[in-house]
Scaffold this motif. Sequence first.
Motif, PDB file in Angstrom:
ATOM      1  N   VAL A 163     -16.739 -10.439 -14.233  1.00 27.23           N
ATOM      2  CA  VAL A 163     -16.073 -10.764 -12.968  1.00 27.23           C
ATOM      3  C   VAL A 163     -14.557 -10.683 -13.126  1.00 27.23           C
ATOM      4  N   LEU A 164     -14.047 -11.130 -14.260  1.00 32.12           N
ATOM      5  CA  LEU A 164     -12.598 -11.046 -14.503  1.00 32.12           C
ATOM      6  C   LEU A 164     -12.119  -9.597 -14.549  1.00 32.12           C
ATOM      7  N   PHE A 165     -12.975  -8.682 -14.944  1.00 37.01           N
ATOM      8  CA  PHE A 165     -12.639  -7.261 -14.883  1.00 37.01           C
ATOM      9  C   PHE A 165     -12.862  -6.716 -13.472  1.00 37.01           C
ATOM     10  N   TRP A 166     -13.906  -7.193 -12.801  1.00 41.59           N
ATOM     11  CA  TRP A 166     -14.302  -6.646 -11.501  1.00 41.59           C
ATOM     12  C   TRP A 166     -13.290  -6.968 -10.407  1.00 41.59           C
ATOM     13  N   LEU A 167     -12.737  -8.166 -10.411  1.00 39.82           N
ATOM     14  CA  LEU A 167     -11.787  -8.521  -9.347  1.00 39.82           C
ATOM     15  C   LEU A 167     -10.564  -7.606  -9.322  1.00 39.82           C
ATOM     16  N   PRO A 168      -9.902  -7.354 -10.471  1.00 38.01           N
ATOM     17  CA  PRO A 168      -8.799  -6.390 -10.416  1.00 38.01           C
ATOM     18  C   PRO A 168      -9.280  -4.965 -10.136  1.00 38.01           C
ATOM     19  N   LEU A 169     -10.512  -4.638 -10.547  1.00 41.02           N
ATOM     20  CA  LEU A 169     -11.060  -3.322 -10.210  1.00 41.02           C
ATOM     21  C   LEU A 169     -11.157  -3.149  -8.699  1.00 41.02           C
ATOM     22  N   MET A 170     -11.605  -4.191  -8.022  1.00 42.57           N
ATOM     23  CA  MET A 170     -11.695  -4.134  -6.556  1.00 42.57           C
ATOM     24  C   MET A 170     -10.315  -3.921  -5.948  1.00 42.57           C
ATOM     25  N   TRP A 171      -9.328  -4.661  -6.434  1.00 40.24           N
ATOM     26  CA  TRP A 171      -7.968  -4.522  -5.915  1.00 40.24           C
ATOM     27  C   TRP A 171      -7.446  -3.102  -6.167  1.00 40.24           C
ATOM     28  N   LEU A 172      -7.636  -2.615  -7.403  1.00 35.19           N
ATOM     29  CA  LEU A 172      -7.192  -1.259  -7.721  1.00 35.19           C
ATOM     30  C   LEU A 172      -7.905  -0.220  -6.866  1.00 35.19           C
ATOM     31  N   GLY A 173      -9.193  -0.402  -6.665  1.00 35.95           N
ATOM     32  CA  GLY A 173      -9.948   0.537  -5.831  1.00 35.95           C
ATOM     33  C   GLY A 173      -9.419   0.595  -4.409  1.00 35.95           C
ATOM     34  N   ILE A 174      -9.073  -0.554  -3.866  1.00 34.61           N
ATOM     35  CA  ILE A 174      -8.509  -0.605  -2.509  1.00 34.61           C
ATOM     36  C   ILE A 174      -7.145   0.074  -2.482  1.00 34.61           C
ATOM     37  N   GLN A 175      -6.326  -0.170  -3.496  1.00 36.22           N
ATOM     38  CA  GLN A 175      -5.008   0.466  -3.562  1.00 36.22           C
ATOM     39  C   GLN A 175      -5.140   1.982  -3.714  1.00 36.22           C
ATOM     40  N   MET A 176      -6.055   2.424  -4.562  1.00 36.29           N
ATOM     41  CA  MET A 176      -6.268   3.858  -4.765  1.00 36.29           C
ATOM     42  C   MET A 176      -6.775   4.513  -3.489  1.00 36.29           C
ATOM     43  N   ARG A 177      -7.670   3.838  -2.790  1.00 40.58           N
ATOM     44  CA  ARG A 177      -8.162   4.361  -1.509  1.00 40.58           C
ATOM     45  C   ARG A 177      -7.016   4.515  -0.526  1.00 40.58           C
TER      46      ARG A 177
ATOM     47  N   ILE B  97      -3.718   4.804  -1.140  1.00 38.02           N
ATOM     48  CA  ILE B  97      -2.795   5.851  -1.578  1.00 38.02           C
ATOM     49  C   ILE B  97      -3.372   7.230  -1.271  1.00 38.02           C
ATOM     50  N   ALA B  98      -4.648   7.431  -1.601  1.00 39.44           N
ATOM     51  CA  ALA B  98      -5.288   8.731  -1.370  1.00 39.44           C
ATOM     52  C   ALA B  98      -5.407   9.026   0.128  1.00 39.44           C
ATOM     53  N   ALA B  99      -5.724   8.007   0.922  1.00 44.03           N
ATOM     54  CA  ALA B  99      -5.845   8.215   2.377  1.00 44.03           C
ATOM     55  C   ALA B  99      -4.495   8.602   2.985  1.00 44.03           C
TER      56      ALA B  99
ATOM     57  N   LEU C  88      -1.409  13.718  -5.605  1.00 45.00           N
ATOM     58  CA  LEU C  88      -1.308  12.262  -5.485  1.00 45.00           C
ATOM     59  C   LEU C  88      -0.136  11.776  -6.329  1.00 45.00           C
ATOM     60  N   PRO C  89       0.493  10.683  -5.923  1.00 43.75           N
ATOM     61  CA  PRO C  89       1.657  10.187  -6.663  1.00 43.75           C
ATOM     62  C   PRO C  89       1.253   9.603  -8.020  1.00 43.75           C
ATOM     63  N   PRO C  90       2.211   9.468  -8.929  1.00 46.48           N
ATOM     64  CA  PRO C  90       1.931   8.906 -10.261  1.00 46.48           C
ATOM     65  C   PRO C  90       1.290   7.519 -10.214  1.00 46.48           C
ATOM     66  N   THR C  91       1.617   6.729  -9.199  1.00 47.86           N
ATOM     67  CA  THR C  91       1.020   5.393  -9.075  1.00 47.86           C
ATOM     68  C   THR C  91      -0.502   5.485  -9.001  1.00 47.86           C
ATOM     69  N   TYR C  92      -1.003   6.455  -8.234  1.00 48.18           N
ATOM     70  CA  TYR C  92      -2.447   6.630  -8.132  1.00 48.18           C
ATOM     71  C   TYR C  92      -3.037   6.872  -9.511  1.00 48.18           C
ATOM     72  N   TRP C  93      -2.455   7.760 -10.289  1.00 47.79           N
ATOM     73  CA  TRP C  93      -3.008   8.122 -11.597  1.00 47.79           C
ATOM     74  C   TRP C  93      -2.885   6.979 -12.602  1.00 47.79           C
ATOM     75  N   ARG C  94      -1.852   6.176 -12.478  1.00 47.71           N
ATOM     76  CA  ARG C  94      -1.726   4.987 -13.334  1.00 47.71           C
ATOM     77  C   ARG C  94      -2.854   4.005 -13.003  1.00 47.71           C
ATOM     78  N   TYR C  95      -3.086   3.784 -11.711  1.00 51.01           N
ATOM     79  CA  TYR C  95      -4.185   2.912 -11.285  1.00 51.01           C
ATOM     80  C   TYR C  95      -5.531   3.481 -11.732  1.00 51.01           C
ATOM     81  N   ALA C  96      -5.680   4.792 -11.643  1.00 48.88           N
ATOM     82  CA  ALA C  96      -6.947   5.424 -12.026  1.00 48.88           C
ATOM     83  C   ALA C  96      -7.241   5.199 -13.509  1.00 48.88           C
TER      84      ALA C  96
END
Length: 159
Positions: free
Chosen positions: A94-108, A110-112, A122-130
């Motif tokens: 869960v401690l890994f999943w919560l930031p994964l959810m946040w990153l997934g929303i941010q990546m979505r 940025i990509a949208a 895509l900007p470098p921020t997207y690839w850092r998050y990825a």
Amino acid sequence: MNTYLLVKTLHILSSVLLVGMACGSGFYLFFVNRTKSVHVIATVSRLLTRSDLWLSTPAAIFQPLSGIWLMHMAGWSWDTPWLLASVLLYLIAVLFWLPLMWLGIQMRRIAAEASAQGHDTLPPTYWRYARLWEYHLGCPGFLAMVAIYFLMVPKPTFS
């Protein structure tokens, strides 16, 4: 079928859904990112965050609730080694999943935005998050969930 077996069946099915969604999400996002197609990445990341919200989140909530109920019904104690290890691994996941959810929303997002503006990169921020999503959070969180199966099925005594 008695209530215990019904809840146990639902507990197992929701765990399969949760781990399966994690594996599927990781697989699809990993490979769609390699296409570098902004429109495809935007579409897939939108669908993945939707499936996380609609499917993974309810399963993630149901897991500890049904697990505690099953533990109580079966008479397992909190200090049972395999059970304690499983709970700790779930908390780690869960401690890994919560930031994964946040990153997934941010990546979505940025990509949208990039897709809507007609960008072909895509900007470098997207690839850092990825990279964080794929390697630093996704893999360890997924492995913690898989390890739980190795504790739940044989219920080792650690003696």
